[in-house]
Design an enzyme around this catalytic site. Structure first.
Site: not given
Length: 787
Positions: A280-281
């Site tokens: 995920d970011w």
């Protein structure tokens, strides 16, 4: 395409690499003339690419994206040299999340702006229980993704509704892993049929936004296998998504992207996943599977675990350090690079597809899919008679609309689940009702006093605070009720990534202003013998027990996306017949206990840091049914304008042998054409391992049936569907004994029961003994049955 002997990296990239890696020689040109052509070219590329170039490819990118507004991309720095293009990765779970883009000119010379289409939220889509329709949703999103110039959709999101207050429940399908897995698989298959990719996320057990980054999550192996990984397993095996995105939390002490047991052993080994895994970011994590040692950092640990992309801007330097200090091997780096290259080969970017410069040519056809999906997702929670006739549908007369949400419907949640749509197309409820031909008195047109009502949502782009109208009883009677034949009040609730729902008035609970408006309108309507209808414009459950008796009808409209109020108006007026059934339970409350002493919700540790899943496998209806806890509206519940009978239930055998078939006839006994969702639950003996009272094992939706029309639905139960996960043996096991099949219209509305026997234990599958707990978990177990 790229046939020159020498190409330099971009100046900035080259300078950066020289500064960072001056001690390690690398080629500045492709002297061997090796380019990415097909899979057969990958082994040679791995030989000629430098360590720095490989690390750069695995580090992800934010800046080289060709599609404005996309969340990120893979690097484009290797395009000139090796023919490896940048690929674009847009969000999100309700459509293609990009910036509005310029697009051509209308016939009258007006400049056009290209907008994406927003679909109903995932909980709504799952509430259709229509996998053919969800496949069509995937196709529609895939068409736009490819047309806009995207390569890999950062969706669908498919975490479990562990608790009603999870702020991202609107993005997730259901509390049930089978429904979540099947819905995700249907959309992924549809999307990838358009030659673009899907990313299932967030892997795994990402079930709260509070302290979500690096949140220590303690959960048993059985709960992981049966609840939190099962949907992902179904999606991987049935749909073969191009990518998996890991979660921010830690699972039993290890960050998912740094956990080879999760990524390599389970996803790649046991399930056969052959795509790429990304973070995920900014979600690289900080809890490695390996002990601290030279070269073991977050980025090198991810590559060693089998995670390929560190998004959106990882550290190539740290990956190189991992190799130089002996923690990472070149084989491990090459394996990740090869997976990324195989992904790139499948993308529109590699085909040379460029973003369209025209308007969204799929807008009209996709809006019809949105409309159809919204209609099929809506759930009539209540529909009582007033003057001998059901409150819904409204078939004539004047409609009074109250509540500020009438003209402020929720089209979707905020954060990565948002979609930029054409605001000129957004039609709210009062106007939408008028467009059906209804005569509408809209209370928002009156100058009523306004009072504080809905709390601000917060998070990433969440809604601000909202006020509610507060007319006097006399004003409401004179302006609205006396002049209307029915009255509709709309209640809205927004939600957003990055924040959980507050257990406060104006969030999970109605505000005082909303309660006042409901009470006042209900009193006036009942005195006048007129229907009072409530519409819920929300992506997740709210508390209803304190006020639902005051309404004659309640329509759960969910978040309807681009088409906003149009499908709601069509359902309210009977132009369309909804056929949704709840994909998640609406509990009585999230605080307090039922009369039998059990909490109203199973996840009593929600929001804690660290969090321990004491409820184990008893999530959603598994808990409510097994522990006899009452709810406001149960999983799978939903009314519509048709009535159905269930008959001729049948098993293919009384004894289980590899599989067993269940069939039932469904007949429309009303005059209104409609569709029915049939749910098949199974109760296991529960002697060797405690079990829920019943679990969803199959489901299907009829075609539209006319008056007295009948359809036979047949379901197949195999051994895996009956199996439970035995932690002691690390195996999926079917216990011998008597099994009960429940054929129902909801988890509680059971129409027929049948029984079959499993004569001896079946070990369906032995798996790896991984993801062990690091703390003692005292999970709840059902009370022992009286003999």
């Amino acid at each position: 395409m790229h046939r020159k002997c020498k190409y330099a990296l971009s100046l900035m990239t080259a300078v950066m690499l020289v500064m960072l890696f001056a001690v390690t020689p690398y080629a500045t040109a492709n002297e061997k003339n090796v380019y990415l052509k097909d899979e057969s070219s990958i082994p040679e590329l791995l030989k000629v690419m430098t360590l720095e170039e490989k690390a750069l490819l695995l580090a992800g990118d934010r800046d080289s994206q060709k599609l404005k507004g996309a969340a990120g991309s893979t690097t484009g720095a290797l395009y000139e040299k090796y023919g490896i293009p940048a690929t674009s990765l847009p969000d999100g779970p309700a459509g293609v999340r990009i910036d509005p883009l310029p697009g051509g000119t209308a016939p009258d010379g007006t400049p056009l702006t290209r907008y994406a289409t927003q679909f109903p939220n995932a909980s709504a889509r799952a509430s259709t229980w229509n996998m053919d329709l969800l496949n069509k949703v995937g196709q529609s999103i895939g068409k736009e993704l490819r047309y806009f110039g995207g390569d890999l959709w950062l969706a669908p999101a498919m975490n479990i509704h562990r608790h009603p207050l999870n702020g991202r429940n609107f993005e997730y399908y259901s509390e049930d892993p089978l429904l979540s897995g099947k819905a995700s698989a249907a959309e992924v298959k549809g999307l990838q049929s358009q030659r673009v990719g899907a990313t299932i996320k967030h892997f795994a057990a990402n079930n709260q936004e509070t302290a979500r980054r690096n949140l220590p999550t303690n959960v048993s192996q059985r709960a992981l296998r049966e609840i939190y990984l099962r949907g992902f397993e179904i999606a991987v095996k049935e749909a073969k998504p191009w990518a998996i995105m890991t979660a921010y939390n830690q699972i039993n002490g290890i960050s998912p992207p740094q956990n080879p047991e999760l990524i390599t052993t389970i996803a790649r080994g046991e399930w056969g996943f052959d795509g790429i895994v990304m973070t995920d970011w900014g979600g690289q994590g900080n809890a490695s599977y390996w002990e601290p040692q030279p070269g073991n950092n977050a980025y090198s640990s991810m590559v060693k675990a089998g995670t390929d992309l560190s998004m959106p801007s990882g550290s190539a330097e740290d990956i190189i350090e991992g190799y130089q200090k002996g923690f990472l091997t070149m084989d491990e780096i090459d394996a990740a690079v090869a997976r990324v290259l195989k992904y790139v080969l499948k993308t529109p970017a590699f085909e040379g597809v460029q973003p369209s410069t025209d308007h969204n040519k799929y807008a009209k056809e996709n809006e019809q899919v949105v409309f159809d999906t919204a209609v099929e997702s809506m759930v009539i929670l209540k529909n009582e008679k007033v003057k001998g006739k059901k409150a819904l549908p409204i078939t004539g007369g004047t409609i009074g609309t109250i509540g500020n949400a009438t003209n402020n419907l929720v089209r979707g949640g905020a954060g990565s689940g948002n979609v930029n749509v054409d605001p000129s197309k957004l039609v709210h409820l009062a106007q939408a009702l008028e467009e059906t031909g209804a005569n509408v008195i809209d209370a928002t047109k009156f100058d009523y006093p306004q009072v504080d009502s809905i709390l601000p949502v917060g998070g990433i782009g969440g809604d601000p605070a909202f006020k509610e109208m507060k007319p006097t009883k006399e004003q409401l009677a004179k302006d609205i009720v006396d002049k209307s034949d029915s009255v509709i009040m709309t209640i809205r609730r927004g939600s957003a990534e990055g924040v959980d729902v507050q257990a406060e008035k104006g969030a999970y609970y109605l505000s005082d202003a909303e309660q006042y408006l409901i009470e006042t309108a209900s009193e006036l309507c009942r005195k006048a013998n007129k229907p009072f209808i409530v519409v819920l414009s929300t992506g997740a459950p709210i508390e209803m027990e304190s006020w639902k008796d005051k309404a004659d009808a309640i329509l759960l409209a969910w978040e309807t996306g681009t088409v906003l109020g149009k499908p709601i108006a069509s359902v309210l007026t009977g132009i369309e017949n909804p056929s949704g059934k709840l994909s998640t339970t609406f509990p009585i409350d999230i605080k307090g206990k039922a009369p039998n002493g059990w909490p109203y919700v199973p996840a009593t540790t929600f929001g804690e840091n660290p969090v321990t899943y004491h409820e184990g496998i008893y999530v959603g209806y598994r808990y409510y049914d097994t522990f006899n806890v009452p709810v406001s509206y149960e999983f799978g519940y939903g009314k519509n304008y048709s009535d159905f009978s269930y008959s001729k239930p049948k098993l293919s055998s009384k004894t289980f042998n590899k599989s067993i078939k269940v069939s039932v006839d469904v007949k429309n006994t009303s005059k209104v054409p409609g569709k029915e969702v049939v749910q098949v639950y199974v109760g296991a003996p529960g002697k060797a391992m405690h079990k829920p009272l019943k679990e969803l094992k199959a489901f299907d939706k009829t075609r539209e049936l006319g008056k007295n029309e009948r359809q036979t639905l047949t379901f197949t139960l195999d051994a895996k569907s009956l199996a439970s996960f035995d932690e002691k043996r690390s195996a999926w096991v079917v216990e011998p004994g008597k099994y009960t099949v429940y054929i129902g219209a909801s988890s509680k509305d059971i129409k027929h029961t049948l029984n079959f026997t499993v004569e001896k234990e079946i070990i369906v599958e032995k798996v790896n003994d991984v993801l062990k707990t690091v703390v003692d978990i005292e999970e709840i177990v059902p009370p022992k049955k009286a003999k």
